[in-house]
Design a protein around this motif. Structure first.
Motif, PDB file in Angstrom:
ATOM      1  N   ARG A  28       6.316  -8.974   8.812  1.00 49.14           N
ATOM      2  CA  ARG A  28       5.012  -8.656   8.234  1.00 49.14           C
ATOM      3  C   ARG A  28       3.886  -8.914   9.226  1.00 49.14           C
ATOM      4  O   ARG A  28       2.778  -8.399   9.058  1.00 49.14           O
ATOM      5  N   VAL A  29       4.155  -9.688  10.306  1.00 57.56           N
ATOM      6  CA  VAL A  29       3.133 -10.016  11.296  1.00 57.56           C
ATOM      7  C   VAL A  29       3.193  -9.079  12.495  1.00 57.56           C
ATOM      8  O   VAL A  29       2.193  -8.472  12.878  1.00 57.56           O
ATOM      9  N   CYS A  30       4.391  -8.956  13.116  1.00 61.50           N
ATOM     10  CA  CYS A  30       4.512  -8.179  14.360  1.00 61.50           C
ATOM     11  C   CYS A  30       5.327  -6.910  14.188  1.00 61.50           C
ATOM     12  O   CYS A  30       5.507  -6.159  15.164  1.00 61.50           O
ATOM     13  N   THR A  31       5.868  -6.644  12.985  1.00 56.91           N
ATOM     14  CA  THR A  31       6.668  -5.449  12.641  1.00 56.91           C
ATOM     15  C   THR A  31       8.010  -5.393  13.361  1.00 56.91           C
ATOM     16  O   THR A  31       8.694  -4.371  13.306  1.00 56.91           O
ATOM     17  N   ALA A  32       8.426  -6.451  14.058  1.00 57.91           N
ATOM     18  CA  ALA A  32       9.738  -6.451  14.693  1.00 57.91           C
ATOM     19  C   ALA A  32      10.833  -6.432  13.629  1.00 57.91           C
ATOM     20  O   ALA A  32      10.653  -6.920  12.504  1.00 57.91           O
ATOM     21  N   LEU A  33      12.007  -5.874  13.994  1.00 57.41           N
ATOM     22  CA  LEU A  33      13.138  -5.873  13.074  1.00 57.41           C
ATOM     23  C   LEU A  33      13.621  -7.303  12.824  1.00 57.41           C
ATOM     24  O   LEU A  33      13.531  -8.164  13.698  1.00 57.41           O
ATOM     25  N   THR A  55      -4.751 -10.558 -10.967  1.00 60.41           N
ATOM     26  CA  THR A  55      -3.871  -9.456 -10.580  1.00 60.41           C
ATOM     27  C   THR A  55      -3.341  -9.684  -9.177  1.00 60.41           C
ATOM     28  O   THR A  55      -3.985 -10.357  -8.347  1.00 60.41           O
ATOM     29  N   GLY A  56      -2.165  -9.147  -8.909  1.00 58.70           N
ATOM     30  CA  GLY A  56      -1.615  -9.184  -7.563  1.00 58.70           C
ATOM     31  C   GLY A  56      -2.211  -8.072  -6.711  1.00 58.70           C
ATOM     32  O   GLY A  56      -2.550  -6.996  -7.224  1.00 58.70           O
ATOM     33  N   VAL A  57      -2.350  -8.306  -5.419  1.00 58.20           N
ATOM     34  CA  VAL A  57      -2.912  -7.310  -4.510  1.00 58.20           C
ATOM     35  C   VAL A  57      -2.027  -7.206  -3.278  1.00 58.20           C
ATOM     36  O   VAL A  57      -1.289  -8.139  -2.932  1.00 58.20           O
ATOM     37  N   VAL A  58      -2.128  -6.055  -2.603  1.00 62.18           N
ATOM     38  CA  VAL A  58      -1.410  -5.854  -1.345  1.00 62.18           C
ATOM     39  C   VAL A  58      -2.370  -6.094  -0.192  1.00 62.18           C
ATOM     40  O   VAL A  58      -3.591  -5.984  -0.339  1.00 62.18           O
ATOM     41  N   LEU A  59      -1.811  -6.448   0.972  1.00 53.72           N
ATOM     42  CA  LEU A  59      -2.642  -6.642   2.147  1.00 53.72           C
ATOM     43  C   LEU A  59      -3.308  -5.323   2.513  1.00 53.72           C
ATOM     44  O   LEU A  59      -2.705  -4.253   2.420  1.00 53.72           O
ATOM     45  N   GLY A  60      -4.549  -5.413   2.929  1.00 54.54           N
ATOM     46  CA  GLY A  60      -5.327  -4.217   3.206  1.00 54.54           C
ATOM     47  C   GLY A  60      -6.285  -3.866   2.091  1.00 54.54           C
ATOM     48  O   GLY A  60      -7.116  -2.960   2.235  1.00 54.54           O
ATOM     49  N   THR A  61      -6.188  -4.595   0.962  1.00 53.76           N
ATOM     50  CA  THR A  61      -7.107  -4.389  -0.162  1.00 53.76           C
ATOM     51  C   THR A  61      -8.471  -5.001   0.164  1.00 53.76           C
ATOM     52  O   THR A  61      -8.549  -6.073   0.769  1.00 53.76           O
ATOM     53  N   SER A  62      -9.541  -4.325  -0.248  1.00 48.82           N
ATOM     54  CA  SER A  62     -10.899  -4.837  -0.058  1.00 48.82           C
ATOM     55  C   SER A  62     -11.491  -5.225  -1.410  1.00 48.82           C
ATOM     56  O   SER A  62     -11.323  -4.498  -2.399  1.00 48.82           O
ATOM     57  N   LEU A  63     -12.136  -6.365  -1.457  1.00 46.62           N
ATOM     58  CA  LEU A  63     -12.799  -6.844  -2.665  1.00 46.62           C
ATOM     59  C   LEU A  63     -14.290  -6.543  -2.544  1.00 46.62           C
ATOM     60  O   LEU A  63     -14.972  -7.107  -1.675  1.00 46.62           O
ATOM     61  N   GLU A  64     -14.790  -5.638  -3.373  1.00 45.71           N
ATOM     62  CA  GLU A  64     -16.211  -5.295  -3.364  1.00 45.71           C
ATOM     63  C   GLU A  64     -16.927  -6.169  -4.392  1.00 45.71           C
ATOM     64  O   GLU A  64     -16.624  -6.101  -5.584  1.00 45.71           O
ATOM     65  N   LEU A  65     -17.878  -6.987  -3.928  1.00 46.73           N
ATOM     66  CA  LEU A  65     -18.552  -7.930  -4.811  1.00 46.73           C
ATOM     67  C   LEU A  65     -19.885  -7.342  -5.285  1.00 46.73           C
ATOM     68  O   LEU A  65     -19.947  -6.629  -6.274  1.00 46.73           O
ATOM     69  N   ALA A  66     -20.938  -7.605  -4.587  1.00 39.53           N
ATOM     70  CA  ALA A  66     -22.268  -7.068  -4.914  1.00 39.53           C
ATOM     71  C   ALA A  66     -23.135  -7.259  -3.677  1.00 39.53           C
ATOM     72  O   ALA A  66     -22.686  -7.849  -2.670  1.00 39.53           O
ATOM     73  N   ASP A  67     -24.374  -6.779  -3.720  1.00 39.44           N
ATOM     74  CA  ASP A  67     -25.274  -6.899  -2.567  1.00 39.44           C
ATOM     75  C   ASP A  67     -24.678  -6.274  -1.304  1.00 39.44           C
ATOM     76  O   ASP A  67     -25.000  -6.692  -0.188  1.00 39.44           O
ATOM     77  N   GLY A  68     -23.782  -5.314  -1.490  1.00 40.60           N
ATOM     78  CA  GLY A  68     -23.155  -4.666  -0.347  1.00 40.60           C
ATOM     79  C   GLY A  68     -22.137  -5.535   0.383  1.00 40.60           C
ATOM     80  O   GLY A  68     -21.737  -5.207   1.505  1.00 40.60           O
ATOM     81  N   VAL A  69     -21.721  -6.627  -0.234  1.00 38.58           N
ATOM     82  CA  VAL A  69     -20.783  -7.558   0.398  1.00 38.58           C
ATOM     83  C   VAL A  69     -19.353  -7.209  -0.019  1.00 38.58           C
ATOM     84  O   VAL A  69     -19.078  -6.947  -1.188  1.00 38.58           O
ATOM     85  N   SER A  70     -18.462  -7.204   0.957  1.00 35.77           N
ATOM     86  CA  SER A  70     -17.035  -6.963   0.695  1.00 35.77           C
ATOM     87  C   SER A  70     -16.210  -8.009   1.430  1.00 35.77           C
ATOM     88  O   SER A  70     -16.646  -8.596   2.428  1.00 35.77           O
ATOM     89  N   VAL A  71     -14.995  -8.237   0.929  1.00 35.47           N
ATOM     90  CA  VAL A  71     -14.066  -9.184   1.547  1.00 35.47           C
ATOM     91  C   VAL A  71     -12.722  -8.473   1.699  1.00 35.47           C
ATOM     92  O   VAL A  71     -12.110  -8.061   0.697  1.00 35.47           O
ATOM     93  N   LEU A  72     -12.287  -8.299   2.930  1.00 38.14           N
ATOM     94  CA  LEU A  72     -11.000  -7.647   3.219  1.00 38.14           C
ATOM     95  C   LEU A  72      -9.878  -8.671   3.186  1.00 38.14           C
ATOM     96  O   LEU A  72      -9.975  -9.732   3.816  1.00 38.14           O
ATOM     97  N   ILE A  73      -8.804  -8.361   2.452  1.00 36.16           N
ATOM     98  CA  ILE A  73      -7.599  -9.193   2.459  1.00 36.16           C
ATOM     99  C   ILE A  73      -6.709  -8.645   3.562  1.00 36.16           C
ATOM    100  O   ILE A  73      -5.942  -7.700   3.380  1.00 36.16           O
ATOM    101  N   ASP A  74      -6.830  -9.234   4.745  1.00 34.62           N
ATOM    102  CA  ASP A  74      -6.231  -8.678   5.949  1.00 34.62           C
ATOM    103  C   ASP A  74      -4.877  -9.312   6.248  1.00 34.62           C
ATOM    104  O   ASP A  74      -4.527 -10.375   5.726  1.00 34.62           O
ATOM    105  N   PHE A  75      -4.123  -8.662   7.130  1.00 40.67           N
ATOM    106  CA  PHE A  75      -2.835  -9.160   7.565  1.00 40.67           C
ATOM    107  C   PHE A  75      -3.025 -10.429   8.403  1.00 40.67           C
ATOM    108  O   PHE A  75      -3.997 -10.534   9.144  1.00 40.67           O
ATOM    109  N   PRO A  76      -2.100 -11.384   8.331  1.00 37.72           N
ATOM    110  CA  PRO A  76      -2.213 -12.589   9.170  1.00 37.72           C
ATOM    111  C   PRO A  76      -2.012 -12.219  10.630  1.00 37.72           C
ATOM    112  O   PRO A  76      -1.332 -11.247  10.948  1.00 37.72           O
ATOM    113  N   GLN A  77      -2.590 -12.992  11.517  1.00 41.77           N
ATOM    114  CA  GLN A  77      -2.504 -12.715  12.948  1.00 41.77           C
ATOM    115  C   GLN A  77      -1.560 -13.705  13.605  1.00 41.77           C
ATOM    116  O   GLN A  77      -1.474 -14.840  13.207  1.00 41.77           O
TER     117      GLN A  77
END
Length: 390
Positions: free
Chosen positions: A261-266, A368-390
């Motif tokens: 899930r991090v580096c996509t290696a087999l 609710t459950g979410v998948v990585l890559g989902t964005s949370l839109e709050l208000a005031d034009g603010v969003s929070v991306l649920i990104d992949f771990p590095q």
């Protein structure tokens, strides 16, 4: 005493395809991205260890190689050379230029016994880089654009180099030679006492060179250490744990995963192990603030810890000039290998924007459950991306 190096030899021109060659087996794989680099040695070890064409096919299937659009595998056995071909690969008789095996239009692969055929060209849909020239290979792994396999008796190689303690058994020592050449009736010479030789003190380099080494399987990789002052077993007051399998780089993944899930290696087939819960995601606010999701993260313009539904929350503060974002707007949390979101009855609600662009508004208090890559839109034009771990 000579050592058997290989029943055949390959001649190749450099390129982007991958050739894995052993003493009696060879595999040609289509180009892959850099994440494959950690898997090459493991695959090569499987090629060298294969005992038949069927065994080779089974070993490749473990790593999902059989699902590649194009590949070829060859094995030299008692009944001659056999091949497995799939996709845009052609096997050509080097003498007659006749195509003896092709995988075009085949959903699985074609197994072909090449019988008495000893020299074949493996033609690949790859461009030959300028300035390259044919190179020999017996055992190893290289990038190729074309391959010529020669299994004639003349191509089989034996090494004159003697390796290992058993090689001395076939040698005649100087003292034995001298004894054999002593004339009849003469007194054999008395061998001199060996002079003591001071052995050099071992250094870090000699210890490293003399150390036994072997390829570690993913299941043998060290478990990440626990944080100071904690004990394994989350239920007993320590950090939470999860069952995990590992890619060759040591990244933990959920059991049953075939790519990291991090580096996509087999990921090789292995028994899951209990490890401290890893970072499942990174929250990236549009304002630039970030937080790792290991347990719970509270998001808002002034989040309060007592609003958390999970222990030891991390606080992620976002700006809200109009105060449209609630003080403690929502909670993002880890549950096993899944990531969940709870709207904490926020004033203006939370929109979920999926990786595919779909939008859904959460109900107040909804979890609710979410998948990585989902964005949370709050208000005031603010969003929070649920990104992949590095």
């Amino acid at each position: 005493m000579s050592g058997d190096m290989g029943r055949w030899r390959a001649t190749y021109t450099p390129g982007s395809w991958l050739l894995l060659c052993g003493p009696a087996a060879a595999v040609v794989l289509e180009p892959a991205d850099a994440t494959w680099s950690d898997l090459v040695e493991t695959l090569w070890d499987e090629v060298v260890s294969a005992e038949s064409i069927a065994d080779l096919a089974a070993r490749l299937a473990w790593y999902r190689i059989d699902s590649m659009p194009s590949f070829a595998a060859f094995f030299w056995g008692p009944d001659g050379m056999r091949s497995l071909v799939r996709g845009d690969v052609r096997v050509v008789d080097a003498d007659s230029n006749e195509v003896v095996a092709t995988g075009a239009g085949v959903q699985t692969w074609v197994e072909t016994g090449l019988g008495d055929l000893r020299q074949v060209r493996v033609e690949l849909p790859a461009e030959r880089p300028e300035g390259v020239f044919p190179l020999p290979l017996v055992v190893g792994a290289v990038g190729v654009s074309a391959v010529f396999l020669d299994a004639t008796d003349e191509a089989a190689l034996d090494s004159p180099q003697q390796v290992g303690p058993d090689s001395s058994a076939d040698e005649t020592t100087a003292d034995e030679t001298a004894a054999d050449e002593t004339p009849a009736g003469a007194t054999p010479p008395v061998p001199e006492e060996p002079r003591p030789v001071d052995e050099p003190e071992p250094t870090s380099r000699t210890e490293h060179e003399n150390a036994e080494t072997r390829l570690m399987s993913p299941s043998e990789l060290p478990v990440p250490p626990l944080a100071p002052g904690t004990d394994e077993g989350g239920a007993d007051g320590g950090v939470p744990t999860v069952a995990a399998v590992f890619c060759a780089w040591g990244h933990p993944n959920p059991p049953g995963a075939d790519r990291c899930r991090v580096c996509t290696a087999l990921i090789a087939v292995q028994t899951p192990r209990e490890v401290p819960a890893p970072v499942l995601a990174v929250l990236r606010a549009s304002s630039g603030a970030t937080a790792e999701v290991v347990g719970s993260v509270l998001v808002g313009r002034a989040p309060a810890r007592d609003r958390a539904r999970h222990p030891d929350p991390v606080l992620l503060t976002v700006t809200s000039p109009s105060h449209d974002i609630s003080r403690t707007h929502l909670e993002v949390f880890a549950s096993g290998w899944d990531v969940g979101v709870t709207d904490l009855h926020s004033t203006n609600g939370t929109d979920l924007v999926g990786p595919d662009g779909s939008i859904r508004t959460m109900d107040p208090g909804e979890t609710t459950g979410v998948v990585l890559g989902t964005s949370l839109e709050l208000a005031d034009g603010v969003s929070v991306l649920i990104d992949f771990p590095q």
